[in-house]
Design a protein around this motif. Structure first.
Motif, PDB file in Angstrom:
ATOM      1  N   TYR A   1       2.892  -0.594   1.851  1.00  0.00           N
ATOM      2  CA  TYR A   1       2.130  -1.843   1.791  1.00  0.00           C
ATOM      3  C   TYR A   1       2.854  -2.959   2.570  1.00  0.00           C
ATOM      4  O   TYR A   1       4.030  -3.225   2.335  1.00  0.00           O
ATOM      5  CB  TYR A   1       1.936  -2.270   0.336  1.00  0.00           C
ATOM      6  CG  TYR A   1       1.321  -3.635   0.208  1.00  0.00           C
ATOM      7  CD1 TYR A   1       0.030  -3.874   0.687  1.00  0.00           C
ATOM      8  CD2 TYR A   1       2.028  -4.694  -0.347  1.00  0.00           C
ATOM      9  CE1 TYR A   1      -0.525  -5.136   0.596  1.00  0.00           C
ATOM     10  CE2 TYR A   1       1.470  -5.954  -0.451  1.00  0.00           C
ATOM     11  CZ  TYR A   1       0.194  -6.163   0.027  1.00  0.00           C
ATOM     12  OH  TYR A   1      -0.355  -7.412  -0.048  1.00  0.00           O
TER      13      TYR A   1
ATOM     14  N   SER B   1       0.875 -11.190  -4.579  1.00  0.00           N
ATOM     15  CA  SER B   1       0.213 -10.144  -3.794  1.00  0.00           C
ATOM     16  C   SER B   1       1.229  -9.225  -3.143  1.00  0.00           C
ATOM     17  O   SER B   1       0.993  -8.699  -2.066  1.00  0.00           O
ATOM     18  CB  SER B   1      -0.693 -10.773  -2.742  1.00  0.00           C
ATOM     19  OG  SER B   1       0.070 -11.599  -1.894  1.00  0.00           O
TER      20      SER B   1
ATOM     21  N   ARG C   1      -2.884   1.112  -2.018  1.00  0.00           N
ATOM     22  CA  ARG C   1      -2.839  -0.316  -1.712  1.00  0.00           C
ATOM     23  C   ARG C   1      -3.624  -0.677  -0.462  1.00  0.00           C
ATOM     24  O   ARG C   1      -3.189  -1.480   0.353  1.00  0.00           O
ATOM     25  CB  ARG C   1      -1.384  -0.791  -1.592  1.00  0.00           C
ATOM     26  CG  ARG C   1      -0.660  -0.671  -2.916  1.00  0.00           C
ATOM     27  CD  ARG C   1       0.832  -0.899  -2.832  1.00  0.00           C
ATOM     28  NE  ARG C   1       1.438  -0.748  -4.150  1.00  0.00           N
ATOM     29  CZ  ARG C   1       2.696  -0.409  -4.366  1.00  0.00           C
ATOM     30  NH1 ARG C   1       3.500  -0.195  -3.366  1.00  0.00           N
ATOM     31  NH2 ARG C   1       3.154  -0.295  -5.594  1.00  0.00           N
TER      32      ARG C   1
ATOM     33  N   ASP D   1      -5.437  -7.535  -2.313  1.00  0.00           N
ATOM     34  CA  ASP D   1      -3.981  -7.451  -2.479  1.00  0.00           C
ATOM     35  C   ASP D   1      -3.544  -8.132  -3.773  1.00  0.00           C
ATOM     36  O   ASP D   1      -2.632  -7.668  -4.463  1.00  0.00           O
ATOM     37  CB  ASP D   1      -3.268  -8.087  -1.275  1.00  0.00           C
ATOM     38  CG  ASP D   1      -3.518  -7.298   0.007  1.00  0.00           C
ATOM     39  OD1 ASP D   1      -3.983  -6.146  -0.095  1.00  0.00           O
ATOM     40  OD2 ASP D   1      -3.268  -7.843   1.097  1.00  0.00           O
TER      41      ASP D   1
END
Lengths: 217, 552
Positions: A183, B148, B458, B80
């Motif tokens: 991420y 986030s 994600r 997010d």
């Protein structure tokens, strides 16, 4: 390329070929034991529960059995190289992969000036020769990312401040998908790329085209 | 030291307080300052359950977004925030505090104590948790939106440049606050176990649930401070102090975080193992099989759990993968012994399949899928592929939701009559269970396939060409079935409360001391003299069930 080079996807398959049956067997044994107890020992017809007894030897035996299974799994895992994608010897081709928010830049030390790069979130194409060892030198310009190619069953994080090099062997294919797996913010989902893994003649043709296209000195 | 030996303490012992308790404070002030461990535990559990609902609503929004390719509900930035708040709510604010809340309620009762040790510290623990939770959730009000950077807040993704805004700062403060509260809750329970046991209650006569709380609290006290250090450093770093500079800083943050981040997995597991084993023993009508083996394997499990954190870092290239692979795979031995105890207790019993029992059985079977895929991801060559994909999303939801939450519901159905004085309905309980089993498997089994096929976690979006639409749609459907099952549980609570029937002190034929007092227990837990404690199941001794040592 030496015959001893182990591709990541082969290591994956070899290890998984042991882990999956062992896991399935464990699932069957445990679920079977629960099912047996549920069918055989339901409270009915005034059945009284038997007082619990100690079976220390049996417990020790089962623990030993599980430990032996664990040992087998660990030996199989350790049978792969510690750093399984370590570059051994001279790779046939080298790639410099740079991850950034949000895209990839691929350059090729053997082809100075040739760049495949994400432009305005349009995924780039990484060009590699098929079936030979390709060394990828991975780095990041900002936060952590990860270079993942599901078809070769391998990913590695792009770590801030250090470049990491690993060797992959690509099966032939024009549209092998690659992506960021770590991420990294807003456009993490869009950080994809395509690998064109080319046969000898196709790769030579791409090299010639790429050389002709690059900006002159 | 035999757990059945009749020592000099044999006979009845009175623990009744010599003086009446101070006059209770009523009203709102009473709710704030009541130090009774039962009230604190009930509030902790209710607050945690509120965060479960909130985190669950976020999960539904995420599944709605992912049902089909394209953006249909949120923005990328919004997504997010959602997944970051979902993960952190479920771990920091639901499962961990709920696990500790069970102990806050049950440990003093199970060891025969009139009160928890450090009742005011315990109360502060609850308020820090509740306030921390609200603080973390207040980040939704911040101008740049909620935190986030995922529940892990990995550096440098969580630094001031990559995740700017006060939402992230509020979240860090909230997580630190809530975690400090949980540490206090654990400290009080452990002190109670060490210092407040009834006469005769030796360590090897502690009920199995209390033993799981011993190891849980040990892990909380040793591992959770590491999270405070990681997050405190992060807060400083975001405000100009170079705590995590360069390549070493990113690695240092992960070491500190995962040194907390793996033990917390077992903090969210052990109390439910203990609860489920007690439920299985009670509804089998016999003592837990292999008590000492369970205690030994719990201690081994907890010790080993402090040495496996690097398996979250296999793909970083910054840790000794083989070492962490070895220690992680070795966990199969103590984990296997917990299953031996469950099966050994069932075999030879007379099984009554009440809702609590069904949840306990489902806990062991569903968790098994999470455990076995954990062995799989503990092998670096396999983890290189599935790490950070939907495969691990499926894996840890099988441990935490399909696993731990089943154990939590087993505990809720089992101890509900003790806490409230009335039972939950069996019919609605079974419906709740059936929908929950269907929902969790329909949601999470497809995720193994999606992750294996290359879907990263994600992400707010995927392309139609990826071919993941059908399985994502199925998973979304399953998530709504889970939501319905939770609604059935709430309905069950309401219906059972509306027409409640008194449950009596011991509705199930319980084995441990909490069943030897009224439901709900009085302010100082026991009014009648305690039964003598000559084994881990004193109420079975009263009924003349022989201990294993007494059998030929």
């Amino acid at each position: 390329m030496s015959a001893a080079v182990a591709a990541t996807q082969d290591d994956f398959s070899r290890v998984q070929a042991v882990y999956i049956p062992v896991g399935a067997a464990a699932l069957v044994v445990v679920a079977g034991a629960f099912a047996f107890a549920l069918v055989r020992y339901r409270a009915r017809d005034g059945r009284a529960p038997r007082p619990t007894r100690e079976h220390n030897a049996l417990e020790a035996l089962i623990a030993l059995g599980i430990a032996i299974v664990v040992a087998v799994l660990v030996v199989v895992t350790f049978g792969t190289d510690e750093n399984e994608a370590r570059v051994r010897g001279r790779p046939a081709f080298r790639v410099d992969a740079v991850a950034f928010k949000w895209g990839w830049q691929f350059t090729y030390p053997a082809l100075p000036g040739v760049v495949d790069r994400t432009v305005r979130l349009i995924p780039p194409v990484l060009h590699v020769p098929a079936g030979v060892e390709v060394a990828v030198r991975l780095s990041t310009r900002d936060t952590t990312h990860a270079f993942w190619i599901p078809d070769v069953r391998y990913k590695r994080d792009a770590w801030p401040g250090v470049a990491q090099t690993f060797a992959l062997t690509f099966p032939p294919g024009q549209h092998i998908s690659g992506r960021c797996a770590q991420y990294c913010g807003l456009h993490h989902a869009d950080m994809v790329f395509t690998v064109a893994s080319l046969g000898r003649a196709e790769f030579a043709a791409w090299v010639a085209r790429a050389r002709g296209r690059r900006p002159g000195p | 030291m035999g757990r059945a030996g009749a020592g000099p303490e044999a006979g009845t012992v009175s623990l009744v307080a010599p003086r009446p308790p101070y006059a209770p404070v009523r009203g709102v002030a009473g709710a704030v300052v009541a130090t009774d461990h039962k009230a604190v535990a009930a509030r902790t559990l209710a607050t945690a359950f509120g965060f479960f609902i909130a985190g669950g609503v976020i999960a539904l929004l995420m599944r709605w977004e992912l049902a089909t390719p394209g953006m249909q509900l949120t923005s990328r930035a919004g997504y997010d925030e959602l997944f970051s708040m979902h993960g952190s709510t479920m771990i920091y604010l639901f499962v961990t505090p709920a696990a500790l809340a069970l102990g806050t309620y049950l440990v003093p009762l199970q060891v025969g104590a009139a009160e928890i040790a450090g009742p005011r510290v315990n109360l502060v623990g609850y308020w820090l948790f509740a306030f921390g939770g609200l603080l973390a959730w207040s980040s939704f009000l911040a101008r740049d939106g909620a935190a986030s950077a995922a529940w892990t807040a990995e550096f440098p993704m969580s630094d001031a440049a990559n995740t700017p805004g006060s939402g992230m700062d509020l979240w860090i403060a909230g997580v630190m606050c809530a975690t400090t509260g949980v540490i206090l809750l654990a400290a009080c329970q452990l002190a109670t176990i060490v210092a407040r046991r009834a006469p005769g209650m030796t360590m090897l006569r502690l009920p199995v649930f209390t033993w799981t709380m011993v190891v849980t609290c040990l892990m909380v006290l040793t591992a959770f401070p590491s999270l405070l250090i990681a997050m405190g450093g992060l807060a400083l770093d975001r405000h100009g102090v170079d705590v995590y500079p360069g390549a070493g800083g990113a690695t240092a943050y992960q070491h500190l975080f995962w040194f907390y981040g793996h033990p917390v997995v077992y903090v969210m597991f052990f109390p439910f193992v203990g609860a489920s084993l007690e439920v299985i023993a009670t509804f089998s009508g016999r003592r837990v099989f292999g008590y000492r083996g369970v205690v030994l394997s719990l201690l081994a499990f907890a010790a080993l759990s402090m040495a496996v954190w690097g398996h979250h870092m296999f793909t970083t290239g910054q840790v000794a993968n083989r070492y962490f692979s070895l220690t992680s795979t070795m966990l199969a031995v103590p984990a296997g012994m917990e299953y031996v105890a469950a099966v050994g207790t069932l075999i030879g019993g007379a099984l009554r399949l009440r809702t609590a029992m069904l949840f306990a059985l489902a806990f062991f079977l569903q968790f098994l899928i999470g455990g076995l895929t954990g062995i799989y991801t503990g092998s670096p060559p396999l983890d290189y592929h599935v790490h950070d994909s939907y495969f691990v999303v499926a894996h840890f939801h099988y441990t935490l939701l399909a696993g731990s939450v089943f154990g939590l519901f087993a505990a809720v159905y089992y101890w509900w009559p003790k806490v409230t004085g009335f039972r939950l309905r069996e019919g609605l309980g079974r419906l709740h269970l059936a929908l929950f089993v269907i929902g969790t498997n329909v949601t999470f089994l497809p995720m193994f396939v999606l992750g294996y096929d290359g879907m990263p976690r994600r992400v707010a979006n995927y392309r139609p060409a990826d071919g993941w639409t059908t399985l994502n749609l199925v998973a979304t459907g399953g998530a709504f079935v889970i939501a319905v099952s939770v609604a059935v549980f709430l309905l069950n609570v309401y219906v059972s409360w509306l027409r409640s029937e008194p449950a009596g002190p011991d509705p199930w034929g319980g084995q441990t001391l909490e069943w030897a007092t009224a439901s709900p227990p009085p302010r100082l837990n026991f009014t009648a003299p305690l039964p003598p404690v000559r084994s881990a199941e004193p109420l079975l001794d009263l009924r003349g069930v022989p201990t294993p040592e007494a059998l030929p």
